[in-house]
Enzyme design. Structure first.
Site, PDB file in Angstrom:
ATOM      1  N   GLU A  72      16.885   7.918   4.256  1.00 20.41           N
ATOM      2  CA  GLU A  72      15.710   8.025   3.396  1.00 20.41           C
ATOM      3  C   GLU A  72      15.256   6.615   3.002  1.00 20.41           C
ATOM      4  O   GLU A  72      15.822   6.017   2.069  1.00 20.41           O
ATOM      5  CB  GLU A  72      16.037   8.815   2.128  1.00 20.41           C
ATOM      6  N   GLY A 123       8.623  10.090  -2.199  1.00 20.56           N
ATOM      7  CA  GLY A 123       7.662  10.468  -3.236  1.00 20.56           C
ATOM      8  C   GLY A 123       6.405   9.618  -3.260  1.00 20.56           C
ATOM      9  O   GLY A 123       5.641   9.661  -4.220  1.00 20.56           O
ATOM     10  N   SER A 159       8.748  11.807   2.022  1.00 18.55           N
ATOM     11  CA  SER A 159       7.396  12.340   2.226  1.00 18.55           C
ATOM     12  C   SER A 159       7.255  13.192   3.487  1.00 18.55           C
ATOM     13  O   SER A 159       6.251  13.099   4.193  1.00 18.55           O
ATOM     14  CB  SER A 159       6.372  11.210   2.216  1.00 18.55           C
ATOM     15  N   GLU A 216      17.978   7.648  -5.600  1.00 18.05           N
ATOM     16  CA  GLU A 216      17.698   7.719  -7.039  1.00 18.05           C
ATOM     17  C   GLU A 216      18.992   7.587  -7.849  1.00 18.05           C
ATOM     18  O   GLU A 216      19.009   7.013  -8.933  1.00 18.05           O
ATOM     19  CB  GLU A 216      16.960   9.032  -7.360  1.00 18.05           C
ATOM     20  N   HIS A 266      22.232   9.666  -3.168  1.00 17.51           N
ATOM     21  CA  HIS A 266      20.771   9.620  -3.041  1.00 17.51           C
ATOM     22  C   HIS A 266      20.277   8.298  -3.646  1.00 17.51           C
ATOM     23  O   HIS A 266      20.852   7.799  -4.606  1.00 17.51           O
ATOM     24  CB  HIS A 266      20.162  10.817  -3.776  1.00 17.51           C
ATOM     25  N   ASN A 311      15.618  19.259  -1.531  1.00 23.77           N
ATOM     26  CA  ASN A 311      16.243  18.630  -2.700  1.00 23.77           C
ATOM     27  C   ASN A 311      15.264  18.794  -3.860  1.00 23.77           C
ATOM     28  O   ASN A 311      14.253  18.101  -3.913  1.00 23.77           O
ATOM     29  CB  ASN A 311      16.502  17.145  -2.388  1.00 23.77           C
ATOM     30  N   TRP A 312      15.582  19.705  -4.738  1.00 21.25           N
ATOM     31  CA  TRP A 312      14.634  20.002  -5.828  1.00 21.25           C
ATOM     32  C   TRP A 312      14.633  18.925  -6.911  1.00 21.25           C
ATOM     33  O   TRP A 312      13.816  18.945  -7.804  1.00 21.25           O
ATOM     34  CB  TRP A 312      14.965  21.363  -6.470  1.00 21.25           C
ATOM     35  N   LYS A 313      15.587  18.019  -6.847  1.00 18.02           N
ATOM     36  CA  LYS A 313      15.724  16.957  -7.850  1.00 18.02           C
ATOM     37  C   LYS A 313      15.755  17.566  -9.256  1.00 18.02           C
ATOM     38  O   LYS A 313      16.255  18.671  -9.439  1.00 18.02           O
ATOM     39  CB  LYS A 313      14.616  15.915  -7.669  1.00 18.02           C
ATOM     40  N   GLY A 328      11.857  16.456  -0.645  1.00 17.16           N
ATOM     41  CA  GLY A 328      11.715  16.542  -2.097  1.00 17.16           C
ATOM     42  C   GLY A 328      10.500  17.386  -2.452  1.00 17.16           C
ATOM     43  O   GLY A 328      10.546  18.613  -2.469  1.00 17.16           O
ATOM     44  N   GLY A 329       9.381  16.723  -2.684  1.00 17.27           N
ATOM     45  CA  GLY A 329       8.160  17.374  -3.179  1.00 17.27           C
ATOM     46  C   GLY A 329       7.784  18.659  -2.456  1.00 17.27           C
ATOM     47  O   GLY A 329       7.501  19.679  -3.097  1.00 17.27           O
TER      48      GLY A 329
HETATM   49  P1  13P Z   1       9.933  13.396  -1.089  1.00 13.31           P
HETATM   50  O1  13P Z   1       9.940  14.406   0.015  1.00 13.31           O
HETATM   51  O2  13P Z   1       9.318  13.908  -2.354  1.00 13.31           O
HETATM   52  O3  13P Z   1       9.357  12.081  -0.634  1.00 13.31           O
HETATM   53  O4  13P Z   1      11.466  13.105  -1.488  1.00 13.31           O
HETATM   54  C1  13P Z   1      12.363  12.791  -0.475  1.00 13.31           C
HETATM   55  C2  13P Z   1      13.725  12.809  -1.028  1.00 13.31           C
HETATM   56  O5  13P Z   1      14.109  11.956  -1.802  1.00 13.31           O
HETATM   57  C3  13P Z   1      14.617  13.920  -0.644  1.00 13.31           C
HETATM   58  O6  13P Z   1      15.918  13.700  -1.043  1.00 13.31           O
END
Ligand code: 13P
Length: 291
Positions: A209, A215, A255, A139, A137, A48-50, A276-277
């Protein structure tokens, strides 16, 4: 069959083993001895590149991924997915054609079309070549007012347009500390993924999640995650029966990094990762794909 199993053993990977075949029970015993899980489910490693990557940066990252994954090293028991921002979908689709990489989006709206400035419909995503869409998600729930009800509508519309939804659930730190994690997740699942047909109920993907792990560098321990994944599968069994619950993939997100992915993926109810990251750098994401 035997070849696949032998190759997997040699490469230290997890094969998909049909328990009903002659080789099944032998392989099962071997993997149990080695502490490796057997699963009929194909793992899904999703990036997920956000809100990251311009078109040029997306092209660079996905070209790098494609080139490094083109050596046949992705085991047949796993799927690789990238979810770039909307602006990069079409160009990324062109690059991932004829590769092992699949394309997903990060959100969509439930209405078909019309005066909804700033929104993107399921049909638009399908037309751009999207196979999966992340829905609800944390967020989006936190900053954009997404609710279990809107998640449910979006999930159904995604299915109607032949896009597989990845519905996200997870508790905040405050909820976990107040011992509310399980009741929060139960509601998110019971309301968020209600009303599917028998066929759809076997295809859904759920992502657990925990908000406090996103993050932050804090990961749920594999045991903490497994406990919630098993709980989600139990609720899903009550909603849609054992067959559907055994078919769906439940991903862990929060993470996930190259150094913790193997232990997470070893849990019996964890069928993949939503990352994500670590999905923003080709080398890290490839390590996750090859966990
Ligand atoms: P991180 O891997 O950066 O913690 O993000 C997880 C996430 O929200 C994937 O959708």
């Amino acid at each position: 069959m035997y070849r696949d199993i032998l190759d997997a053993i040699k490469n230290g990977k997890l094969p998909t083993v049909d328990e009903n075949s002659f080789a099944g029970p032998v392989a099962k015993e071997y993997f149990q001895m080695k502490g490796v899980k057997m699963s009929k489910r194909v793992s899904l490693i999703a990036g997920n590149w956000k809100m990251n990557k311009t078109v040029e940066e997306s092209v660079e990252l996905v070209n790098d991924l494609k080139q490094k994954l083109s050596d046949g090293s992705v085991a047949s028991d796993r799927e690789v997915l990238v979810c770039p921002p909307f602006t990069s979908l079409v160009v990324v689709k062109e690059i991932v054609k004829n590769s092992v990489i699949k394309l997903g989006a990060q959100n969509m709206y439930f209405e078909k079309s019309g005066a909804y400035t700033g929104e993107i419909s399921a049909l638009m995503l399908k037309n751009a070549g999207v196979e999966y869409v992340i829905i609800g998600h944390s967020e989006r729930r936190q900053y954009f007012g997404e609710t279990d009800e809107s998640v449910n509508k979006k999930m159904k519309v995604a299915f109607e347009n032949s896009i597989i939804p990845i519905v996200c659930v997870g508790e905040t730190l405050q909820q976990r500390e107040k011992n509310e994690a399980f009741s929060v997740i139960e509601k998110q699942v019971k309301v968020g993924v209600a009303g599917l047909s028998a066929e759809q109920s076997k295809k859904l993907v759920i992502a657990y999640e925990p908000v406090w792990a996103i993050g932050t560098g804090k990961t749920a321990t594999p045991q903490q995650a497994e406990e919630v994944h098993a709980f989600i599968r139990k609720i899903y069994t009550e909603m849609y029966g054992k067959d559907a619950a055994e078919s769906i993939r439940i991903l862990y997100g929060g993470s996930v990094k190259p150094d913790n992915v193997s232990e997470i993926m070893r849990q019996p109810d964890i069928d993949g990762a939503l990352v994500g990251g670590a999905s923003l750098k080709a080398d890290d994401f490839i390590k996750l794909v090859r966990y």
